[in-house]
Scaffold this motif. Structure first.
Motif, PDB file in Angstrom:
ATOM      1  N   GLN A 161       0.825  -1.201   0.000  1.00 50.93           N
ATOM      2  CA  GLN A 161       0.000   0.000   0.000  1.00 50.93           C
ATOM      3  C   GLN A 161       0.864   1.258   0.000  1.00 50.93           C
ATOM      4  O   GLN A 161       0.595   2.202  -0.729  1.00 50.93           O
ATOM      5  CB  GLN A 161      -0.937  -0.006   1.203  1.00 50.93           C
ATOM      6  N   ALA A 173      -0.016  -0.989  -5.995  1.00 48.56           N
ATOM      7  CA  ALA A 173      -1.383  -1.459  -6.241  1.00 48.56           C
ATOM      8  C   ALA A 173      -2.240  -0.356  -6.841  1.00 48.56           C
ATOM      9  O   ALA A 173      -3.089  -0.617  -7.694  1.00 48.56           O
ATOM     10  CB  ALA A 173      -2.005  -1.972  -4.943  1.00 48.56           C
ATOM     11  N   ARG A 174      -2.003   0.837  -6.448  1.00 54.81           N
ATOM     12  CA  ARG A 174      -2.837   1.951  -6.927  1.00 54.81           C
ATOM     13  C   ARG A 174      -2.385   2.481  -8.274  1.00 54.81           C
ATOM     14  O   ARG A 174      -3.111   3.247  -8.905  1.00 54.81           O
ATOM     15  CB  ARG A 174      -2.864   3.047  -5.878  1.00 54.81           C
ATOM     16  N   GLN A 204      -5.335  -4.980 -12.938  1.00 56.41           N
ATOM     17  CA  GLN A 204      -6.154  -5.337 -11.775  1.00 56.41           C
ATOM     18  C   GLN A 204      -7.067  -6.502 -12.100  1.00 56.41           C
ATOM     19  O   GLN A 204      -7.287  -7.384 -11.260  1.00 56.41           O
ATOM     20  CB  GLN A 204      -6.968  -4.128 -11.304  1.00 56.41           C
ATOM     21  N   ASP A 208      -6.321  -4.369  -1.329  1.00 58.86           N
ATOM     22  CA  ASP A 208      -6.207  -2.912  -1.259  1.00 58.86           C
ATOM     23  C   ASP A 208      -7.198  -2.251  -2.219  1.00 58.86           C
ATOM     24  O   ASP A 208      -7.886  -1.294  -1.856  1.00 58.86           O
ATOM     25  CB  ASP A 208      -4.774  -2.475  -1.574  1.00 58.86           C
ATOM     26  N   GLN A 209      -7.302  -2.775  -3.436  1.00 57.43           N
ATOM     27  CA  GLN A 209      -8.224  -2.212  -4.414  1.00 57.43           C
ATOM     28  C   GLN A 209      -9.674  -2.400  -3.969  1.00 57.43           C
ATOM     29  O   GLN A 209     -10.491  -1.478  -4.081  1.00 57.43           O
ATOM     30  CB  GLN A 209      -8.004  -2.851  -5.797  1.00 57.43           C
ATOM     31  N   TRP A 264     -10.447   0.066  -1.133  1.00 58.79           N
ATOM     32  CA  TRP A 264     -10.619   1.429  -1.617  1.00 58.79           C
ATOM     33  C   TRP A 264     -11.966   1.579  -2.325  1.00 58.79           C
ATOM     34  O   TRP A 264     -12.707   2.535  -2.090  1.00 58.79           O
ATOM     35  CB  TRP A 264      -9.474   1.793  -2.565  1.00 58.79           C
ATOM     36  N   THR A 265     -12.303   0.612  -3.193  1.00 59.79           N
ATOM     37  CA  THR A 265     -13.561   0.665  -3.938  1.00 59.79           C
ATOM     38  C   THR A 265     -14.761   0.616  -2.996  1.00 59.79           C
ATOM     39  O   THR A 265     -15.705   1.409  -3.129  1.00 59.79           O
ATOM     40  CB  THR A 265     -13.644  -0.493  -4.957  1.00 59.79           C
TER      41      THR A 265
END
Length: 116
Positions: A8, A13-14, A21, A91-92, A95-96
């Motif tokens: 992170q 990942a972002r 993804q 992590d995705q 966040w979503t």
């Protein structure tokens, strides 16, 4: 520092594309060879995914240590999610969901998806 935190904090990942993804999401189920990944992506996109797009992205994910590549035979490689890849998917999702679940009704929608 725990691995999840390292992934992170690094922003890897972002910084992934939606296509990358989606590859990680597919590999969350089980390790696969390239053609199986291609078929699942084509099913999702409802169009052909060419090798010139798939394999460079797989190689990038391997370079980022999000996917592990191993040789199945002389012509076929298997791809598997690493622990960092798993954390990138989580992590995705985190966040979503943080952005999407803004009230009880939306939370119920997500619960229904999980239960199916």
């Amino acid at each position: 520092m725990p691995e999840a935190k390292a992934v992170q904090d690094s922003g890897i990942a972002r910084d992934l594309t939606a296509f990358q993804q989606n590859i990680l999401a597919i590999l969350s189920d089980e390790p696969m060879y390239g053609l199986a990944i291609k078929r699942q992506l084509e099913s999702y996109y409802d169009s052909e995914v060419n090798h010139g797009r798939l394999y460079p992205n797989l190689d990038d994910l391997v370079e980022m240590d999000l996917v592990e590549k191993s040789e199945r035979d002389k012509r076929t490689n298997d791809y598997a999610l690493t622990d960092d890849g798993y954390e990138a998917v989580v992590d995705q999702l985190d966040w979503t969901l943080d952005k999407f679940v803004t009230d009880g009704e939306r939370a119920e929608t997500v619960r229904d998806l999980i239960d199916n």
